[in-house]
Write an enzyme that holds these catalytic residues in place. Structure first.
Site, PDB file in Angstrom:
ATOM      1  N   GLY A   1       0.780  -1.233   0.000  1.00  0.00           N
ATOM      2  CA  GLY A   1       0.000   0.000   0.000  1.00  0.00           C
ATOM      3  C   GLY A   1       0.813   1.285   0.000  1.00  0.00           C
TER       4      GLY A   1
ATOM      5  N   ASP B   1      -9.985  -0.042 -19.032  1.00  0.00           N
ATOM      6  CA  ASP B   1     -11.024  -0.578 -19.916  1.00  0.00           C
ATOM      7  C   ASP B   1     -10.930  -2.105 -19.887  1.00  0.00           C
ATOM      8  OD1 ASP B   1      -8.816  -1.209 -21.460  1.00  0.00           O
ATOM      9  OD2 ASP B   1      -9.223   0.291 -23.020  1.00  0.00           O
ATOM     10  N   GLU B   2     -11.524  -2.760 -20.871  1.00  0.00           N
ATOM     11  CA  GLU B   2     -11.571  -4.231 -20.843  1.00  0.00           C
ATOM     12  C   GLU B   2     -10.216  -4.878 -21.119  1.00  0.00           C
ATOM     13  OE1 GLU B   2     -15.751  -2.871 -21.436  1.00  0.00           O
ATOM     14  OE2 GLU B   2     -13.797  -2.294 -22.244  1.00  0.00           O
TER      15      GLU B   2
ATOM     16  N   HIS C   1       0.551   2.135 -13.462  1.00  0.00           N
ATOM     17  CA  HIS C   1       1.391   1.054 -14.000  1.00  0.00           C
ATOM     18  C   HIS C   1       2.846   1.518 -13.991  1.00  0.00           C
ATOM     19  CE1 HIS C   1       2.335  -2.574 -16.237  1.00  0.00           C
ATOM     20  NE2 HIS C   1       3.124  -1.838 -16.997  1.00  0.00           N
TER      21      HIS C   1
ATOM     22  N   ARG D   1     -15.336 -17.949  -9.065  1.00  0.00           N
ATOM     23  CA  ARG D   1     -14.951 -16.565  -9.418  1.00  0.00           C
ATOM     24  C   ARG D   1     -16.165 -15.645  -9.529  1.00  0.00           C
ATOM     25  NH1 ARG D   1      -9.805 -14.670  -8.744  1.00  0.00           N
ATOM     26  NH2 ARG D   1      -9.675 -12.667  -9.776  1.00  0.00           N
TER      27      ARG D   1
ATOM     28  N   ASP E   1      -3.972  -2.769 -19.389  1.00  0.00           N
ATOM     29  CA  ASP E   1      -3.138  -1.569 -19.574  1.00  0.00           C
ATOM     30  C   ASP E   1      -3.388  -0.906 -20.929  1.00  0.00           C
ATOM     31  OD1 ASP E   1      -1.942  -2.179 -17.086  1.00  0.00           O
ATOM     32  OD2 ASP E   1      -0.444  -3.438 -18.057  1.00  0.00           O
TER      33      ASP E   1
ATOM     34  N   ASN F   1       1.446   3.185  -2.606  1.00  0.00           N
ATOM     35  CA  ASN F   1       0.697   4.165  -3.403  1.00  0.00           C
ATOM     36  C   ASN F   1      -0.521   4.672  -2.632  1.00  0.00           C
ATOM     37  OD1 ASN F   1       1.851   4.790  -6.052  1.00  0.00           O
ATOM     38  ND2 ASN F   1       1.738   2.587  -6.390  1.00  0.00           N
TER      39      ASN F   1
END
Length: 202
Positions: free
Chosen positions: A12, A147-148, A110, A66, A151, A14
Site C-alpha cells: 500500500g 477498460d476491458e 502502472h 470466481r 493496460d 501508493n
C-alpha cells in the site's frame, strides 16, 4: 467532494501517497471512502485503518467460484457509491461488469511508460526486470483509465525516470515509485476531483 475507493493487494505505498496527499492538501475536493484488498494480510489494510479509513478484505479464497467473488467485490464497491475507483497495485483482473458500471471512473497506476512493458503478465518486479533486460535508459510510470484490456485504457499522466548504472529490479522499482508513482497518482486524483480531466465523470 469526490468519493474515492482504493483497491490494493500489497503493502500500500501508493495508497499511503494518496492518504498523505489528501492530508497535505495536494489532493483537494476528494475523500477516500473505502480501501478494498483481495489479500487479508495486505499491510495496506493497516495503513487505511491507521488513517481512520474504512477497510475491507474481499478474497477469492472465501468464495466457491470466481463469479461469487466478482459479485462480492462489486457489492463492496457499490456500498460506498464511489465516484472514482483507484487501482493502486491491485492484482485482480476486474470483471467486465465492474468496468461497465464504472466506465471512465476507474484509474490504474502502472510502473512503466505504456505502451512499453505492459499487458498480460507485466506487474510488480517483472516490469522492471524486463526493462533492465532490454537495456532501456528511461522508464517511468503511467496513470491510465481502465477498460476491458490490460493496460490499454486512455493515458492520463506519465513521468519518465532514468535507469542508472548498476540498477537491480528492486532498486529501479523503488526509484520509479518514489520519483513517479507517488507523484502521479495523487496528481491524477486531484485533477479528476477538480474537473481538470473532463471525460471522467459525465
Amino acid at each position: 467532494m469526490l468519493k474515492v475507493l482504493v483497491c490494493v493487494s500489497g503493502g500500500g505505498t501508493n495508497l499511503q501517497a494518496i492518504i498523505d496527499a489528501v492530508a497535505d492538501g495536494k489532493i483537494t475536493n476528494a475523500q477516500i471512502v473505502r480501501v478494498i484488498s483481495n489479500n487479508r494480510n495486505a499491510y495496506a489494510l493497516e495503513r487505511a485503518k491507521g488513517a481512520g479509513i474504512d477497510a475491507v478484505c474481499v478474497s477469492p479464497k472465501d468464495y466457491d467460484d470466481r463469479e461469487k467473488f466478482n459479485m462480492a467485490l462489486l457489492q463492496a464497491i457499490n456500498e460506498k457509491e464511489p465516484d472514482l475507483i483507484v487501482l493502486a497495485g491491485f492484482l485482480v483482473v476486474l470483471p467486465e461488469q465492474i468496468i461497465h458500471e464504472y466506465r471512465n471512473r476507474i484509474i490504474n497506476i502502472h510502473p512503466s511508460l505504456i505502451p512499453s512493458f505492459c499487458g498480460k503478465g507485466f506487474y510488480g518486479l517483472k516490469v522492471h526486470e524486463e526493462a533492465l533486460k532490454k537495456g532501456v535508459k528511461v522508464t517511468g510510470a503511467t496513470v491510465h483509465f481502465v477498460d476491458e484490456g490490460t493496460d490499454t485504457g486512455q493515458i492520463i499522466l506519465q513521468k519518465a525516470v532514468y535507469v542508472e548504472e548498476g540498477d537491480t529490479p528492486e532498486v529501479l522499482q523503488k526509484r520509479v515509485m518514489e520519483q513517479a508513482e507517488w507523484e502521479l497518482l495523487p496528481k491524477a486524483i486531484d485533477m479528476i476531483a477538480n474537473n481538470k480531466i473532463t471525460s471522467v465523470i459525465n
